[in-house]
Motif scaffolding. Structure first.
Motif, PDB file in Angstrom:
ATOM      1  N   ASN A   1       3.858  -4.894   5.939  1.00 25.88           N
ATOM      2  CA  ASN A   1       2.630  -4.842   5.145  1.00 25.88           C
ATOM      3  C   ASN A   1       1.397  -4.713   6.027  1.00 25.88           C
ATOM      4  O   ASN A   1       0.283  -4.935   5.577  1.00 25.88           O
ATOM      5  CB  ASN A   1       2.525  -6.092   4.261  1.00 25.88           C
ATOM      6  CG  ASN A   1       1.559  -5.901   3.114  1.00 25.88           C
ATOM      7  OD1 ASN A   1       1.375  -4.775   2.632  1.00 25.88           O
ATOM      8  ND2 ASN A   1       0.936  -6.977   2.681  1.00 25.88           N
ATOM      9  N   GLY A   2       1.609  -4.368   7.275  1.00 25.57           N
ATOM     10  CA  GLY A   2       0.498  -4.204   8.201  1.00 25.57           C
ATOM     11  C   GLY A   2      -0.270  -5.490   8.419  1.00 25.57           C
ATOM     12  O   GLY A   2       0.261  -6.594   8.263  1.00 25.57           O
ATOM     13  N   ALA A   3      -1.537  -5.361   8.765  1.00 24.93           N
ATOM     14  CA  ALA A   3      -2.386  -6.529   9.022  1.00 24.93           C
ATOM     15  C   ALA A   3      -2.939  -7.138   7.744  1.00 24.93           C
ATOM     16  O   ALA A   3      -3.606  -8.173   7.798  1.00 24.93           O
ATOM     17  CB  ALA A   3      -3.545  -6.135   9.933  1.00 24.93           C
ATOM     18  N   VAL A   4      -2.658  -6.513   6.606  1.00 27.50           N
ATOM     19  CA  VAL A   4      -3.233  -6.958   5.333  1.00 27.50           C
ATOM     20  C   VAL A   4      -2.949  -8.429   5.070  1.00 27.50           C
ATOM     21  O   VAL A   4      -3.807  -9.176   4.608  1.00 27.50           O
ATOM     22  CB  VAL A   4      -2.691  -6.089   4.174  1.00 27.50           C
ATOM     23  CG1 VAL A   4      -3.139  -6.642   2.828  1.00 27.50           C
ATOM     24  CG2 VAL A   4      -3.167  -4.653   4.330  1.00 27.50           C
ATOM     25  N   ASP A   5      -1.737  -8.887   5.384  1.00 29.72           N
ATOM     26  CA  ASP A   5      -1.362 -10.265   5.092  1.00 29.72           C
ATOM     27  C   ASP A   5      -1.509 -11.190   6.294  1.00 29.72           C
ATOM     28  O   ASP A   5      -1.005 -12.305   6.294  1.00 29.72           O
ATOM     29  CB  ASP A   5       0.053 -10.348   4.539  1.00 29.72           C
ATOM     30  CG  ASP A   5       1.080  -9.687   5.452  1.00 29.72           C
ATOM     31  OD1 ASP A   5       0.706  -9.307   6.580  1.00 29.72           O
ATOM     32  OD2 ASP A   5       2.244  -9.555   5.043  1.00 29.72           O
TER      33      ASP A   5
END
Length: 287
Positions: free
Chosen positions: A157-161
């Motif tokens: 989820n990439g850096a989003v979380d």
């Protein structure tokens, strides 16, 4: 200057002229052009055309740690050069928070740091630090943002979380400083990305620098010693640096540490000091 700032806070950012802002914020450059100008529009602090309000500040005027804002980083072994974080390396003197980087008699490297974990955490905002560092190989100085989410990040989820946002790491051995985003946890899936390091020379050391860092939904921008477009060092869209911008609250860390990637430790260059005059953090004002 700090006393003026405190009085300024009491007036809730009201009735300051443009010249007052320059006096209060030192090297901040307010002008009529540039993508990141700081201006005062009657009753608010504006940056990049948006209004901001203060959410956190420490002027480091006390002779001891302000425990409402900070805790010491855990005293533990750090990195791969045998170094340790040690609380005795953190002092508060002459209106500065100072980290002393040194060697014990047995050669063990010692440094330290403080963090705002569980005391102040924020998603997005404008981060301002006034600091100075001294030159030495084998170590680096850092102002960064961290979240516990990095320990249990959902991979993919990439850096989003969750991300580690290294606002600045000054690495004297490299003659450069860096801004880096790390995401997808600290395990085998860890990913990192930064632009090319900003080159510095000996003139960078031993004098104060004024850093501004904007973190918003679109990504990250870092300014040094000014806030107009001429002082924009990095423009890092979240989609390119982190596969999406971090969207979770992060706490603040001010640290220094030793590591092999920063070059060979040289005892004749130590001790050195990382001095922080103040930290001020803002959040976009909701009208």
């Amino acid at each position: 200057m700090k006393k003026a700032f405190i009085l300024f806070l009491c007036s809730a950012f009201l009735f300051c002229s443009c010249s007052d802002w320059v006096n209060i914020f030192g090297s901040v450059q307010a002008n009529n052009s540039g993508s990141g100008e700081v201006t005062n529009n009657d009753d608010s602090f504006s940056f990049n055309g948006k209004k901001y309000e203060l959410t956190f500040s420490d002027e480091f005027e006390s002779s001891k740690l302000n425990t409402k804002n900070w805790e010491y980083c855990p005293e533990q072994k750090r990195q791969d050069a045998g170094g340790w974080w040690n609380n005795e390396c953190s002092t508060f003197e002459n209106g500065n928070y100072v980290i002393t980087c040194k060697l014990k008699n047995d050669g063990t490297p010692l440094s330290g740091g403080i963090r705002s974990r569980k005391k102040f955490e924020q998603t997005y905002g404008l981060y301002n630090i006034r600091f100075k560092v001294e030159k030495a190989d084998g170590l680096w100085y850092a102002f960064w943002l961290m979240t516990d989410k990095m320990s249990d990040a959902t991979v993919g989820n990439g850096a989003v979380d969750g991300a580690e946002i290294d606002i600045i790491e000054v690495v004297p051995h490299d003659k450069a400083y860096y801004t880096t985003i790390h995401w997808d946890g600290y395990g085998e899936n860890l990913k990192s990305k930064h632009p090319s390091g900003k080159r510095i020379d000996d003139s960078f050391y031993g004098k104060y620098h004024d850093l501004w860092f904007l973190w918003d939904k679109d990504g990250y921008k870092m300014y040094m010693d000014g806030t107009d477009s001429a002082h924009l060092i990095y423009n890092m869209p979240g989609k390119d640096y982190g596969e999406g911008t971090c969207q979770v609250p992060c706490y603040v860390k001010i640290t220094s540490e030793f590591g092999q990637w920063a070059g060979e430790i040289k005892s004749d260059q130590l001790p050195t000091h990382f001095s922080v005059d103040y930290v001020r953090i803002y959040k976009e004002k909701v009208e």
